[in-house]
Design an enzyme around this catalytic site. Structure first.
Site, PDB file in Angstrom:
ATOM      1  N   ASN A   1      11.533   6.081  10.441  1.00 17.23           N
ATOM      2  CA  ASN A   1      12.677   5.194  10.299  1.00 17.23           C
ATOM      3  C   ASN A   1      12.690   4.706   8.854  1.00 17.23           C
ATOM      4  O   ASN A   1      11.816   3.941   8.437  1.00 17.23           O
ATOM      5  CB  ASN A   1      12.588   4.016  11.270  1.00 17.23           C
ATOM      6  CG  ASN A   1      13.775   3.073  11.142  1.00 17.23           C
ATOM      7  OD1 ASN A   1      14.200   2.736  10.045  1.00 17.23           O
ATOM      8  ND2 ASN A   1      14.320   2.633  12.268  1.00 17.23           N
TER       9      ASN A   1
ATOM     10  N   ASN B   1      14.967   2.855   7.277  1.00 15.97           N
ATOM     11  CA  ASN B   1      15.625   1.578   6.989  1.00 15.97           C
ATOM     12  C   ASN B   1      16.433   1.698   5.693  1.00 15.97           C
ATOM     13  O   ASN B   1      16.361   0.854   4.804  1.00 15.97           O
ATOM     14  CB  ASN B   1      14.597   0.437   6.896  1.00 15.97           C
ATOM     15  CG  ASN B   1      15.251  -0.929   6.924  1.00 15.97           C
ATOM     16  OD1 ASN B   1      16.422  -1.068   7.276  1.00 15.97           O
ATOM     17  ND2 ASN B   1      14.513  -1.947   6.541  1.00 15.97           N
TER      18      ASN B   1
ATOM     19  N   ASP C   1      12.619   6.298  16.544  1.00 13.13           N
ATOM     20  CA  ASP C   1      12.359   4.876  16.730  1.00 13.13           C
ATOM     21  C   ASP C   1      12.943   4.518  18.097  1.00 13.13           C
ATOM     22  O   ASP C   1      14.152   4.401  18.262  1.00 13.13           O
ATOM     23  CB  ASP C   1      13.027   4.079  15.612  1.00 13.13           C
ATOM     24  CG  ASP C   1      12.872   2.578  15.776  1.00 13.13           C
ATOM     25  OD1 ASP C   1      12.246   2.135  16.761  1.00 13.13           O
ATOM     26  OD2 ASP C   1      13.401   1.834  14.926  1.00 13.13           O
TER      27      ASP C   1
ATOM     28  N   ASP D   1      10.108  -0.649   6.442  1.00 15.60           N
ATOM     29  CA  ASP D   1       9.341  -1.518   7.339  1.00 15.60           C
ATOM     30  C   ASP D   1       8.658  -0.717   8.444  1.00 15.60           C
ATOM     31  O   ASP D   1       7.866  -1.257   9.210  1.00 15.60           O
ATOM     32  CB  ASP D   1      10.219  -2.636   7.921  1.00 15.60           C
ATOM     33  CG  ASP D   1      11.491  -2.139   8.579  1.00 15.60           C
ATOM     34  OD1 ASP D   1      11.842  -0.949   8.426  1.00 15.60           O
ATOM     35  OD2 ASP D   1      12.175  -2.949   9.239  1.00 15.60           O
TER      36      ASP D   1
END
Length: 274
Positions: A12, A14, A157, A261
Site C-alpha cells: 500500500n 499511500n 491491504d 505508512d
C-alpha cells in the site's frame, strides 16, 4: 516448465508518487521482484503518465483507478505479459473506487491470476464501515466463484487484523474498525469454511510464520511514535488458493526504509509464469 523463485510484493503506497519520492525505485531495482501489487495509488492516468509511473524498474503497470481524484486505486506491476486483465469485480459502487485489478497468466500447466485489491477502511465513520461490510459481503462469493475456475493469489491491504497476534494493542482495539468481531469472523470464514466443497483460502504469511507477533506488522499509524515503537497492525496479506500457497517458501516485510505508512510484504513462491 523450468521453475524459479517467483517474488511477489504487496504494498500500500499511500500515494504512488509519494512512495517513489521516498525511495521506492532504488529498492525495486535492487530487489527485482517479478510482480508488485500496489494499493492506494491516489493518482489519475494523466498524473501517472506525467510522472512516468506507468512502468517502474522494468515492471509494466496495469491500473484500475478511482473516479475520485486523489483516492484509492490499485495496480499490478509485472515483468511478465498477462494473457488477460480484468478491471474491477462488482461493476458498480466499488469499481468506481478502483479497488481490484486481476492479471491472468494462462499456460498449459496452470490457470493463474495475480490480484491487487484494496479493501475499504471503516475507520472514518459509520457510513464507511457500512460500505466495508457491503464490500466483504460481495467479494466473498466473488472469490468463491473465481477459485472454481482458477488458482489465484490476492495481494492487498485487507484492512483487517485477523487475530490478536496481528496487532500490538488488541485489547483496546476490539471496538475499532479493522479488529471488529464481525470483520475477524469474515476472515475466519474465508480461511476455514470448507462447506459445499469450498476450498478455504490460505493466509500465506501465517502459513510461513504461524507464531510471528511484533515482526508481522505492515502498517503503523502516523500519530505519535507508533512506528518508532512498533505499535503496528498486520493489514497486508497474500491470500492464495491452497495449491499456490503450498509453493510459498520465503517471506519478508521490509521496514528499513519508510516509503509509506505501510511496509512492502514480499513472498517468494516456487512458481513460473512461462
Amino acid at each position: 516448465m523450468t521453475q524459479k523463485r517467483f517474488q511477489l510484493v504487496s504494498f500500500n503506497a499511500n500515494g504512488i508518487r509519494s512512495a517513489v519520492n521516498k525511495g521506492l525505485l532504488p529498492w525495486l531495482e535492487k530487489n527485482q521482484p517479478d510482480c508488485m501489487c500496489v494499493q492506494e495509488l491516489k493518482a489519475q492516468q494523466a498524473e501517472l503518465d506525467k510522472a512516468e509511473l506507468t512502468q517502474l524498474a522494468g515492471l509494466q503497470g496495469y491500473f484500475h483507478l478511482a473516479q475520485k481524484k486523489g483516492y484509492s486505486g490499485v495496480a499490478v506491476y509485472t515483468r511478465h505479459t498477462p494473457s488477460d486483465v480484468v478491471y474491477g469485480w462488482d461493476g458498480g459502487e466499488f469499481d468506481a473506487e478502483g479497488r481490484c485489478v486481476e492479471l491472468r497468466f494462462d499456460t498449459p500447466a496452470r490457470r493463474l491470476s495475480i490480484i491487487s485489491a484494496y479493501f475499504p477502511s471503516g475507520s472514518s465513520g459509520e457510513d464507511r464501515q457500512a460500505a466495508k461490510y457491503r464490500f466483504l459481503d460481495g467479494i466473498y462469493p466473488y472469490l468463491n466463484a473465481l477459485q472454481q475456475q482458477r488458482e489465484f493469489i490476492l495481494c492487498g491491504d485487507i484492512n483487517i487484523a485477523h487475530q490478536a497476534i496481528d496487532l500490538k494493542n488488541w485489547r483496546s482495539n476490539q471496538k475499532n474498525s479493522g479488529f471488529l468481531p464481525e470483520e475477524r469472523a469474515w476472515m475466519t470464514k474465508l480461511l476455514s469454511d470448507a462447506s459445499e466443497g469450498r476450498r478455504p483460502l490460505v493466509d500465506v504469511y501465517r502459513r510461513l510464520r504461524p507464531d510471528a507477533t511484533d515482526a508481522c506488522y505492515t502498517w503503523w499509524s502516523n500519530r505519535g511514535q507508533a512506528r518508532a515503537n512498533n505499535v503496528g497492525w498486520r493489514l497486508d496479506y497474500h491470500l492464495a488458493t491452497p495449491a499456490l500457497a503450498e509453493l510459498a517458501r520465503t517471506e519478508h516485510i521490509y521496514t528499513a526504509e519508510r516509503f509509506s505508512d505501510h511496509a512492502p510484504l514480499t513472498i517468494g513462491y516456487d512458481l513460473a509464469l512461462a
